[in-house]
Motif scaffolding. Sequence first.
Motif, PDB file in Angstrom:
ATOM      1  N   PHE A  20       0.841  -1.203   0.000  1.00 49.96           N
ATOM      2  CA  PHE A  20       0.000   0.000   0.000  1.00 49.96           C
ATOM      3  C   PHE A  20       0.876   1.252   0.000  1.00 49.96           C
ATOM      4  N   ILE A  21       1.912   1.262   0.817  1.00 52.83           N
ATOM      5  CA  ILE A  21       2.807   2.426   0.870  1.00 52.83           C
ATOM      6  C   ILE A  21       3.800   2.397  -0.284  1.00 52.83           C
ATOM      7  N   GLY A  22       4.418   1.241  -0.520  1.00 51.28           N
ATOM      8  CA  GLY A  22       5.451   1.156  -1.540  1.00 51.28           C
ATOM      9  C   GLY A  22       4.923   1.398  -2.939  1.00 51.28           C
ATOM     10  N   ALA A  23       3.877   0.666  -3.328  1.00 51.34           N
ATOM     11  CA  ALA A  23       3.305   0.865  -4.657  1.00 51.34           C
ATOM     12  C   ALA A  23       2.649   2.233  -4.776  1.00 51.34           C
ATOM     13  N   GLY A  24       2.094   2.721  -3.666  1.00 50.48           N
ATOM     14  CA  GLY A  24       1.525   4.069  -3.683  1.00 50.48           C
ATOM     15  C   GLY A  24       2.573   5.112  -4.008  1.00 50.48           C
ATOM     16  N   CYS A  25       3.767   4.914  -3.478  1.00 54.42           N
ATOM     17  CA  CYS A  25       4.882   5.824  -3.765  1.00 54.42           C
ATOM     18  C   CYS A  25       5.246   5.796  -5.250  1.00 54.42           C
ATOM     19  N   VAL A  26       5.342   4.595  -5.818  1.00 51.92           N
ATOM     20  CA  VAL A  26       5.707   4.479  -7.233  1.00 51.92           C
ATOM     21  C   VAL A  26       4.599   5.037  -8.119  1.00 51.92           C
ATOM     22  N   ALA A  27       3.342   4.836  -7.722  1.00 50.24           N
ATOM     23  CA  ALA A  27       2.231   5.412  -8.477  1.00 50.24           C
ATOM     24  C   ALA A  27       2.318   6.936  -8.507  1.00 50.24           C
ATOM     25  N   ALA A  28       2.678   7.524  -7.382  1.00 50.45           N
ATOM     26  CA  ALA A  28       2.838   8.979  -7.336  1.00 50.45           C
ATOM     27  C   ALA A  28       3.942   9.433  -8.275  1.00 50.45           C
ATOM     28  N   LEU A  29       5.005   8.630  -8.353  1.00 53.05           N
ATOM     29  CA  LEU A  29       6.132   8.953  -9.220  1.00 53.05           C
ATOM     30  C   LEU A  29       5.740   8.873 -10.695  1.00 53.05           C
ATOM     31  N   VAL A  30       5.121   7.770 -11.085  1.00 51.11           N
ATOM     32  CA  VAL A  30       4.817   7.530 -12.501  1.00 51.11           C
ATOM     33  C   VAL A  30       3.617   8.339 -12.976  1.00 51.11           C
ATOM     34  N   LEU A  31       2.557   8.350 -12.210  1.00 53.41           N
ATOM     35  CA  LEU A  31       1.307   8.949 -12.666  1.00 53.41           C
ATOM     36  C   LEU A  31       1.220  10.451 -12.417  1.00 53.41           C
ATOM     37  N   ASN A  32       1.786  10.895 -11.306  1.00 58.77           N
ATOM     38  CA  ASN A  32       1.649  12.311 -10.931  1.00 58.77           C
ATOM     39  C   ASN A  32       2.952  13.089 -11.013  1.00 58.77           C
ATOM     40  N   GLY A  33       4.013  12.434 -11.454  1.00 61.41           N
ATOM     41  CA  GLY A  33       5.279  13.141 -11.618  1.00 61.41           C
ATOM     42  C   GLY A  33       5.916  13.593 -10.328  1.00 61.41           C
ATOM     43  N   ALA A  34       5.683  12.863  -9.245  1.00 63.31           N
ATOM     44  CA  ALA A  34       6.312  13.215  -7.968  1.00 63.31           C
ATOM     45  C   ALA A  34       7.826  13.248  -8.128  1.00 63.31           C
ATOM     46  N   GLN A  35       8.463  14.191  -7.472  1.00 61.43           N
ATOM     47  CA  GLN A  35       9.905  14.395  -7.632  1.00 61.43           C
ATOM     48  C   GLN A  35      10.691  13.476  -6.697  1.00 61.43           C
ATOM     49  N   TYR A  36      10.700  12.192  -7.030  1.00 55.80           N
ATOM     50  CA  TYR A  36      11.443  11.216  -6.251  1.00 55.80           C
ATOM     51  C   TYR A  36      12.647  10.740  -7.043  1.00 55.80           C
ATOM     52  N   ASN A  37      13.772  10.523  -6.338  1.00 60.37           N
ATOM     53  CA  ASN A  37      14.890   9.822  -6.962  1.00 60.37           C
ATOM     54  C   ASN A  37      14.936   8.402  -6.393  1.00 60.37           C
ATOM     55  N   ILE A  38      15.906   7.599  -6.823  1.00 61.70           N
ATOM     56  CA  ILE A  38      15.948   6.199  -6.412  1.00 61.70           C
ATOM     57  C   ILE A  38      16.097   6.070  -4.899  1.00 61.70           C
ATOM     58  N   TRP A  39      16.836   6.986  -4.289  1.00 62.04           N
ATOM     59  CA  TRP A  39      17.009   6.908  -2.842  1.00 62.04           C
ATOM     60  C   TRP A  39      15.714   7.256  -2.118  1.00 62.04           C
ATOM     61  N   ASP A  40      14.997   8.247  -2.612  1.00 58.18           N
ATOM     62  CA  ASP A  40      13.707   8.595  -2.007  1.00 58.18           C
ATOM     63  C   ASP A  40      12.763   7.395  -2.028  1.00 58.18           C
ATOM     64  N   VAL A  41      12.674   6.756  -3.181  1.00 57.13           N
ATOM     65  CA  VAL A  41      11.788   5.596  -3.320  1.00 57.13           C
ATOM     66  C   VAL A  41      12.235   4.469  -2.387  1.00 57.13           C
ATOM     67  N   SER A  42      13.539   4.242  -2.330  1.00 51.45           N
ATOM     68  CA  SER A  42      14.065   3.171  -1.486  1.00 51.45           C
ATOM     69  C   SER A  42      13.763   3.429  -0.017  1.00 51.45           C
ATOM     70  N   VAL A  43      13.905   4.665   0.420  1.00 46.72           N
ATOM     71  CA  VAL A  43      13.638   5.003   1.818  1.00 46.72           C
ATOM     72  C   VAL A  43      12.158   4.808   2.132  1.00 46.72           C
ATOM     73  N   ILE A  44      11.278   5.191   1.219  1.00 50.17           N
ATOM     74  CA  ILE A  44       9.842   5.017   1.462  1.00 50.17           C
ATOM     75  C   ILE A  44       9.499   3.533   1.564  1.00 50.17           C
ATOM     76  N   TRP A  45      10.079   2.707   0.688  1.00 53.27           N
ATOM     77  CA  TRP A  45       9.856   1.262   0.801  1.00 53.27           C
ATOM     78  C   TRP A  45      10.401   0.731   2.129  1.00 53.27           C
ATOM     79  N   GLY A  46      11.573   1.217   2.523  1.00 50.37           N
ATOM     80  CA  GLY A  46      12.144   0.789   3.798  1.00 50.37           C
ATOM     81  C   GLY A  46      11.267   1.182   4.971  1.00 50.37           C
ATOM     82  N   LEU A  47      10.735   2.392   4.929  1.00 50.50           N
ATOM     83  CA  LEU A  47       9.846   2.836   6.005  1.00 50.50           C
ATOM     84  C   LEU A  47       8.532   2.061   5.988  1.00 50.50           C
ATOM     85  N   ALA A  48       8.096   1.633   4.806  1.00 50.02           N
ATOM     86  CA  ALA A  48       6.899   0.791   4.722  1.00 50.02           C
ATOM     87  C   ALA A  48       7.128  -0.519   5.462  1.00 50.02           C
ATOM     88  N   VAL A  49       8.308  -1.094   5.282  1.00 52.55           N
ATOM     89  CA  VAL A  49       8.662  -2.314   6.012  1.00 52.55           C
ATOM     90  C   VAL A  49       8.670  -2.041   7.515  1.00 52.55           C
TER      91      VAL A  49
END
Length: 279
Positions: A20-49
């Motif tokens: 829910f958190i991890g895929a939600g983050c990637v959806a924001a990146l792909v669909l809404n153009g959220a300004q995430y880099n690979i580290w941002d995405v990785s940290v959000i997935w880590g925090l989801a865990v």
Amino acid sequence: MKSVKGELIAEFIGSFILIFIGAGCVAALVLNGAQYNIWDVSVIWGLAVSMALYITAAISGAHINPAVTLSLAVYRGFPWAKVLPYATAQTAGTFTASAAVYGLYRNGFLQYEAAKGITRGSAQSQTLASIFSTYPAPYLSNFQAACVEIAISAFLVAAIFSFIDERNSFAPTKALFPLAVGIVVAVMGGSFGTLTGFAMNPARDFGPKLFTALAGWGQVALPGPNGYFWVPIIGPIIGALLGGGLYDYFIGRYLPVEDPLLQETDNSKKEIAASAETV
């Protein structure tokens, strides 16, 4: 006393939180153009865990990963009878979370497909399917991608084993354990996420792939390009078993074992010293 039903519900919820958190983050990146880099995405997935573990670990241990469950059964005495039920609950949780993310972002998916002229289920629609599950870098073969998943999954399980080893004086406390595991996931994502999407978890990948296959992506999801779907399943399982064995052989066997007799003698000396100071 813990009930198996409660444990399975916890595994379902923990796995749901992860996607829910991890895929939600990637959806924001792909669909809404959220300004995430690979580290941002990785940290959000880590925090989801970490969040999944903080919420559910007291009930089920929060494996949220069939590969972790299997490695605990092989090396740490986790009941074999619970392995398949845990894996099923974990996969059900990731499947359901994928459906929830899709439901919340549904208009975004439709708008993206219309704007780009993408037909769902075509090769071009893999970009949207990758919101939910992992795909390899185009220059990797399935074997090479499997090697990546084996390596990073082995690192993950070895780290988890070190965190739960009572002989490890540098292991995090229970309160910090979820955060420590999340950091490991984030570091793996930041280092190798661009290669395979750092699945490290059969349920994390298969549940979402099953959902996307049913939601219109079809063979783009299952079996995936070049039949890729097996890689994030088999790779993490092999890696988890390898990581657990490597930890026990190269680290665990050398950790000091406290001798109860020596500890008793040491305590006696401390008591004598304390008595002498009061005289």
